[in-house]
Design a protein around this motif. Structure first.
Motif, mmCIF file in Angstrom:
data_model
loop_
_atom_site.group_PDB
_atom_site.id
_atom_site.type_symbol
_atom_site.label_atom_id
_atom_site.label_comp_id
_atom_site.label_asym_id
_atom_site.label_seq_id
_atom_site.Cartn_x
_atom_site.Cartn_y
_atom_site.Cartn_z
ATOM 1 N N GLU A 19 1.341 18.150 -7.909
ATOM 2 C CA GLU A 19 0.870 17.719 -9.239
ATOM 3 C C GLU A 19 1.815 16.717 -9.904
ATOM 4 O O GLU A 19 1.359 15.687 -10.411
ATOM 5 N N PRO A 20 3.140 16.954 -9.910
ATOM 6 C CA PRO A 20 4.026 15.938 -10.505
ATOM 7 C C PRO A 20 3.987 14.601 -9.761
ATOM 8 O O PRO A 20 4.098 13.545 -10.375
ATOM 9 N N LEU A 21 3.813 14.649 -8.442
ATOM 10 C CA LEU A 21 3.709 13.410 -7.669
ATOM 11 C C LEU A 21 2.449 12.642 -8.058
ATOM 12 O O LEU A 21 2.482 11.426 -8.254
ATOM 13 N N VAL A 22 1.342 13.361 -8.218
ATOM 14 C CA VAL A 22 0.094 12.717 -8.638
ATOM 15 C C VAL A 22 0.248 12.151 -10.045
ATOM 16 O O VAL A 22 -0.169 11.020 -10.323
ATOM 17 N N ARG A 24 2.943 11.159 -11.495
ATOM 18 C CA ARG A 24 3.820 9.981 -11.398
ATOM 19 C C ARG A 24 3.054 8.799 -10.818
ATOM 20 O O ARG A 24 3.202 7.665 -11.266
ATOM 21 N N ALA A 25 2.220 9.060 -9.819
ATOM 22 C CA ALA A 25 1.466 7.993 -9.160
ATOM 23 C C ALA A 25 0.387 7.408 -10.054
ATOM 24 O O ALA A 25 -0.006 6.253 -9.886
ATOM 25 N N THR A 26 -0.107 8.179 -11.004
ATOM 26 C CA THR A 26 -1.172 7.704 -11.882
ATOM 27 C C THR A 26 -0.646 7.234 -13.234
ATOM 28 O O THR A 26 -1.419 6.748 -14.054
ATOM 29 N N ALA A 27 0.652 7.364 -13.468
ATOM 30 C CA ALA A 27 1.250 6.906 -14.727
ATOM 31 C C ALA A 27 1.235 5.376 -14.768
ATOM 32 O O ALA A 27 1.170 4.718 -13.726
ATOM 33 N N PRO A 28 1.309 4.821 -15.981
ATOM 34 C CA PRO A 28 1.389 3.353 -16.068
ATOM 35 C C PRO A 28 2.608 2.848 -15.305
ATOM 36 O O PRO A 28 3.624 3.511 -15.216
ATOM 37 N N GLY A 29 2.481 1.689 -14.757
ATOM 38 C CA GLY A 29 3.563 1.126 -13.956
ATOM 39 C C GLY A 29 3.308 1.389 -12.492
ATOM 40 O O GLY A 29 2.423 2.139 -12.112
ATOM 41 N N CYS A 30 4.082 0.779 -11.678
ATOM 42 C CA CYS A 30 3.904 0.846 -10.232
ATOM 43 C C CYS A 30 5.207 1.319 -9.610
ATOM 44 O O CYS A 30 6.261 0.732 -9.873
ATOM 45 N N PHE A 31 5.144 2.359 -8.790
ATOM 46 C CA PHE A 31 6.387 2.896 -8.245
ATOM 47 C C PHE A 31 7.113 1.876 -7.366
ATOM 48 O O PHE A 31 8.345 1.830 -7.367
ATOM 49 N N ILE A 32 6.400 1.035 -6.664
ATOM 50 C CA ILE A 32 7.071 0.044 -5.815
ATOM 51 C C ILE A 32 7.686 -1.058 -6.675
ATOM 52 O O ILE A 32 8.835 -1.446 -6.475
ATOM 53 N N CYS A 33 6.938 -1.535 -7.662
ATOM 54 C CA CYS A 33 7.488 -2.568 -8.551
ATOM 55 C C CYS A 33 8.696 -2.037 -9.319
ATOM 56 O O CYS A 33 9.694 -2.749 -9.485
ATOM 57 N N GLU A 108 6.920 11.552 19.610
ATOM 58 C CA GLU A 108 5.779 11.656 20.524
ATOM 59 C C GLU A 108 4.759 10.557 20.236
ATOM 60 O O GLU A 108 4.149 10.002 21.146
ATOM 61 N N ARG A 109 4.585 10.262 18.969
ATOM 62 C CA ARG A 109 3.609 9.258 18.539
ATOM 63 C C ARG A 109 4.065 8.739 17.179
ATOM 64 O O ARG A 109 4.814 9.380 16.475
ATOM 65 N N ILE A 110 3.553 7.572 16.811
ATOM 66 C CA ILE A 110 3.806 7.012 15.484
ATOM 67 C C ILE A 110 2.460 6.759 14.826
ATOM 68 O O ILE A 110 1.581 6.136 15.418
ATOM 69 N N TYR A 111 2.314 7.255 13.607
ATOM 70 C CA TYR A 111 1.115 6.984 12.816
ATOM 71 C C TYR A 111 1.421 5.823 11.883
ATOM 72 O O TYR A 111 2.496 5.756 11.295
ATOM 73 N N ILE A 112 0.459 4.922 11.723
ATOM 74 C CA ILE A 112 0.579 3.804 10.786
ATOM 75 C C ILE A 112 -0.673 3.815 9.932
ATOM 76 O O ILE A 112 -1.783 3.768 10.463
ATOM 77 N N LEU A 113 -0.489 3.885 8.624
ATOM 78 C CA LEU A 113 -1.645 3.899 7.744
ATOM 79 C C LEU A 113 -1.266 3.356 6.377
ATOM 80 O O LEU A 113 -0.106 3.315 6.004
ATOM 81 N N SER A 114 -2.284 2.930 5.660
ATOM 82 C CA SER A 114 -2.108 2.496 4.284
ATOM 83 C C SER A 114 -2.843 3.482 3.403
ATOM 84 O O SER A 114 -4.023 3.756 3.615
ATOM 85 N N LEU A 115 -2.120 4.050 2.455
ATOM 86 C CA LEU A 115 -2.702 4.986 1.501
ATOM 87 C C LEU A 115 -2.576 4.387 0.108
ATOM 88 O O LEU A 115 -1.831 3.449 -0.115
ATOM 89 N N GLY A 116 -3.276 4.967 -0.844
ATOM 90 C CA GLY A 116 -3.243 4.485 -2.212
ATOM 91 C C GLY A 116 -4.629 4.049 -2.630
ATOM 92 O O GLY A 116 -5.567 4.025 -1.829
ATOM 93 N N SER A 117 -4.757 3.760 -3.902
ATOM 94 C CA SER A 117 -6.033 3.309 -4.450
ATOM 95 C C SER A 117 -5.761 2.640 -5.780
ATOM 96 O O SER A 117 -4.631 2.646 -6.264
ATOM 97 N N MET A 146 0.263 14.768 4.775
ATOM 98 C CA MET A 146 -0.040 15.070 3.387
ATOM 99 C C MET A 146 0.965 16.038 2.752
ATOM 100 O O MET A 146 1.396 17.006 3.378
ATOM 101 N N HIS A 147 1.280 15.784 1.500
ATOM 102 C CA HIS A 147 2.251 16.595 0.772
ATOM 103 C C HIS A 147 1.778 18.008 0.492
ATOM 104 O O HIS A 147 2.584 18.882 0.193
#
Length: 180
Positions: A19-22, A24-33, A108-117, A146-147
């Motif tokens: 819940e805190p991660l969500v 934070r992710a939906t708060a104004p601003g961008c975590f990467i920026c 054993e394997r590497i997963y590559i994906l893009s998440l976000g919206s 997934m977390h």
């Protein structure tokens, strides 16, 4: 025992408050920026940065070794915000980071994906996720990504050591990339 366990110790998942991660992710601003601006509330262990792209370790990894790659500019579309040349350059870097990860961790394997919206984590980024050798099938795929299934707590010195190992393995000279 996999090289991952030998080199960095086995890190077990611990319950993670999603819940805190969500929030934070939906708060104004961008975590990467915010991270790129140097905001200490968004600190990550950086592997590599140029004027166009950044590679950093996931702050809340679901498995040891998880890496993110993002454009420095705030783009929101996986393909739509790039011309083909820029997109392929990003994918080439993702390949190089994945191969560095393979050399360092021998997963054993590497997963590559893009998440976000648009609703959360809108700044486009790619997750590169190593799957430890011998991980039971029930703990792979969604469980590994997934977390809701927990996160691993890795000491900062091990994160820094891993980032340095990745950077040493990166073969960027073939890309004509120069660091800032």
């Amino acid at each position: 025992m996999s090289r991952m366990a030998e080199a960095f110790g086995p890190y077990e998942r611990v319950p993670f408050a999603v819940e805190p991660l969500v929030a934070r992710a939906t708060a104004p601003g961008c975590f990467i920026c915010e991270y790129l601006k140097g905001n200490p509330d968004y600190e990550h262990v950086e592997v590599y940065r140029t004027e166009d792209v950044v590679v950093f370790l996931d702050r809340y990894p679901t498995v040891f070794g998880r890496v993110m790659v993002a454009p420095v500019g705030h783009h929101t579309q996986v393909t739509g915000d790039f011309d083909e040349t820029a997109y392929l350059a990003l994918q080439q870097l993702i390949f190089r980071v994945s191969e560095a990860m393979r050399a360092v961790l021998q997963p054993e394997r590497i997963y590559i994906l893009s998440l976000g919206s648009e609703a959360a984590n809108a700044h486009v980024h790619w997750h590169i996720v190593p799957v430890p050798a011998g991980l039971p099938l029930a703990e792979q795929q969604f469980h590994t990504l997934m977390h809701e299934h927990g996160a691993v707590q890795v000491p900062k010195h091990d994160m820094a050591r891993y980032a340095a190992s990745l950077k040493a393995q990166l073969k960027l000279e073939h890309l004509g990339v120069r660091e800032n």
